[in-house]
Design an enzyme around this catalytic site. Structure first.
Site, PDB file in Angstrom:
ATOM      1  N   LYS A 145     -14.821   7.738 -55.329  1.00 32.83           N
ATOM      2  CA  LYS A 145     -13.653   7.704 -54.855  1.00 32.83           C
ATOM      3  C   LYS A 145     -13.435   9.000 -54.193  1.00 32.83           C
ATOM      4  O   LYS A 145     -12.559   9.140 -53.256  1.00 32.83           O
ATOM      5  CB  LYS A 145     -13.188   7.238 -56.507  1.00 32.83           C
ATOM      6  N   LYS A 180      -6.367   3.458 -59.342  1.00 34.05           N
ATOM      7  CA  LYS A 180      -7.092   2.872 -59.906  1.00 34.05           C
ATOM      8  C   LYS A 180      -7.968   4.127 -60.759  1.00 34.05           C
ATOM      9  O   LYS A 180      -8.039   5.542 -60.311  1.00 34.05           O
ATOM     10  CB  LYS A 180      -8.482   2.702 -58.481  1.00 34.05           C
ATOM     11  N   ARG A 230     -15.417  -2.971 -44.591  1.00 29.19           N
ATOM     12  CA  ARG A 230     -16.539  -2.074 -45.086  1.00 29.19           C
ATOM     13  C   ARG A 230     -17.189  -1.962 -43.176  1.00 29.19           C
ATOM     14  O   ARG A 230     -18.308  -2.057 -43.060  1.00 29.19           O
ATOM     15  CB  ARG A 230     -17.844  -3.392 -45.357  1.00 29.19           C
ATOM     16  N   ARG A 245     -12.966  -8.001 -45.646  1.00 25.87           N
ATOM     17  CA  ARG A 245     -13.150  -8.389 -47.519  1.00 25.87           C
ATOM     18  C   ARG A 245     -12.103  -8.396 -47.328  1.00 25.87           C
ATOM     19  O   ARG A 245     -10.766  -7.913 -47.774  1.00 25.87           O
ATOM     20  CB  ARG A 245     -13.740  -7.961 -48.302  1.00 25.87           C
ATOM     21  N   ARG A 253      -6.620  -7.532 -53.999  1.00 30.08           N
ATOM     22  CA  ARG A 253      -8.322  -6.631 -53.799  1.00 30.08           C
ATOM     23  C   ARG A 253      -9.083  -7.364 -52.709  1.00 30.08           C
ATOM     24  O   ARG A 253      -9.264  -9.024 -53.244  1.00 30.08           O
ATOM     25  CB  ARG A 253      -8.994  -6.899 -55.405  1.00 30.08           C
ATOM     26  N   ASP A 293     -15.363   2.233 -46.417  1.00 27.00           N
ATOM     27  CA  ASP A 293     -14.210   0.949 -46.740  1.00 27.00           C
ATOM     28  C   ASP A 293     -12.720   1.164 -45.799  1.00 27.00           C
ATOM     29  O   ASP A 293     -12.561   2.771 -46.480  1.00 27.00           O
ATOM     30  CB  ASP A 293     -14.015   1.171 -48.439  1.00 27.00           C
ATOM     31  N   GLU A 301     -12.356   4.122 -49.505  1.00 21.56           N
ATOM     32  CA  GLU A 301     -13.696   5.375 -50.279  1.00 21.56           C
ATOM     33  C   GLU A 301     -15.116   5.376 -49.482  1.00 21.56           C
ATOM     34  O   GLU A 301     -14.651   4.290 -48.270  1.00 21.56           O
ATOM     35  CB  GLU A 301     -13.805   4.214 -50.972  1.00 21.56           C
ATOM     36  N   ASN A 303     -18.890   5.134 -50.378  1.00 24.83           N
ATOM     37  CA  ASN A 303     -20.133   4.393 -50.617  1.00 24.83           C
ATOM     38  C   ASN A 303     -21.494   5.024 -50.178  1.00 24.83           C
ATOM     39  O   ASN A 303     -21.736   4.819 -49.678  1.00 24.83           O
ATOM     40  CB  ASN A 303     -20.025   2.546 -51.065  1.00 24.83           C
TER      41      ASN A 303
END
Length: 336
Positions: A145, A180, A230, A245, A253, A293, A301, A303
């Protein structure tokens, strides 16, 4: 029947640090296709879980590992519920991590205390000569994050705070926000609060716990309706397709873990701009595989623990992401 293809160079011995094999959903699991791509090139595959790792004075970081052979099965059959053995145990042995050509850390989040301790064991293994991907210190230094703070030029209005009033002030300024937790995964614990402020107080109480927990607040990006993309980076190079997504129904989401629809699509000019800047920086730090992301034009984000999406991109576009990944692992070996 084994899934196997001979290689013309010295085969590598690869150790995957994973969740238990019987938890794999091979019709969508990224680690599965990594192992499959490795075996197809003649490389040897071993696996272990976090509890199998240990260090004792006078020795090296080691593990009880299992050497496996992947069987020639149809992953799509698993999606239909037609379960059949997909791997065969060849042998077990105790072995030092430094004796492998590469150690691939593929334990899924959460990044809890045990994950943290594992990175320290992996760091010691690196001091003993192991090649670990993603590098242990880089996993610790790049919380998923908070990592976006370093690349603020690519993010939207964002606040990280433990102060409930700052959260209220941020909402008052931007009107429509996402809240979040910093330790969430798979879209869990994410809330949207619109201009009416409905339930803002109770959401702050739950996430912030009266100032005990830090919270990330971001301005809502309407482009989420087109998908939370992504973007995969492998050794600093971008995979030429993103995996959008897309939220379904009334869901905000897009995470696949909560029912988002995964649609592969070409990279936009903005996607490539972001990847071209961030990719080489993170690769230099030992992050062989990264998942950005991106919603609209903004990174939300970064990852690094166990990025996924290989199979969805490959199945929809024909681009073999796992092969690109094994190419990168091979480039890191002196005999390749």
């Amino acid at each position: 029947m084994f899934l196997f293809c001979a290689t013309w160079r010295t085969p590598m011995q690869l150790l995957f640090v994973i969740d238990p094999l019987d938890s794999f959903r091979i019709y969508k699991d990224t680690t599965y296709v990594m192992m499959r791509a490795a075996q197809q090139r003649g490389h040897q595959v071993a696996v272990c879980t976090q509890p199998a790792l240990y260090w004792q004075k006078g020795g090296r970081v080691s593990a009880q590992v299992e050497w496996i052979a992947l069987l020639d099965v149809d992953p799509a059959a698993y999606a239909r519920g037609e379960m059949a053995p997909w791997w065969q145990l060849l042998r077990r042995e105790e072995r030092a991590l430094a004796d492998f050509d590469a150690v691939l850390m593929r334990k899924d989040p959460p990044f809890d205390n045990e994950f943290f301790y594992t990175t320290h064991l992996l760091g010691q293994a690196e001091r003993e000569g192991a090649k670990v991907f993603n590098r242990a210190a880089a996993l610790r230094d790049h919380p998923e994050k908070l990592d976006i703070l370093e690349f603020a030029q690519f993010i939207g209005p964002t606040l990280v705070t433990r102060d409930p009033q700052r959260i209220r002030d941020f909402h008052a300024e931007h009107g429509d926000v996402i809240l979040k937790p910093l330790d969430g995964m798979g879209g869990m614990g994410i809330f949207r609060v619109g201009p009416d402020g409905l339930n803002l107080g109770s959401i702050i109480e739950m996430l912030n716990d009266h100032g005990r927990n830090s919270v990330m607040v971001q301005r809502y990006i309407p482009a989420i309706k087109e998908g939370d993309k992504r973007i995969l980076l492998i050794d600093g190079e971008v995979v030429p397709h993103a995996l959008a997504r897309i939220p379904q129904g009334n869901e905000i989401r897009g995470n696949m873990a909560v029912g988002g629809k995964a649609v592969a699509q070409p990279l936009s000019a903005r996607d490539r701009e972001i990847a071209a800047h961030i990719g080489p920086i993170l690769a230099e730090r030992g992050l062989l595989l990264v998942g950005l992301d991106v919603i609209g034009d903004y990174v939300t984000e970064i990852n690094v623990t166990s990025p996924t999406g290989f199979q969805e991109i490959a199945n929809q576009t024909g681009f073999d992401v796992a092969a690109m990944f094994i190419d990168a692992v091979q480039r890191r070996q002196p005999h390749w």
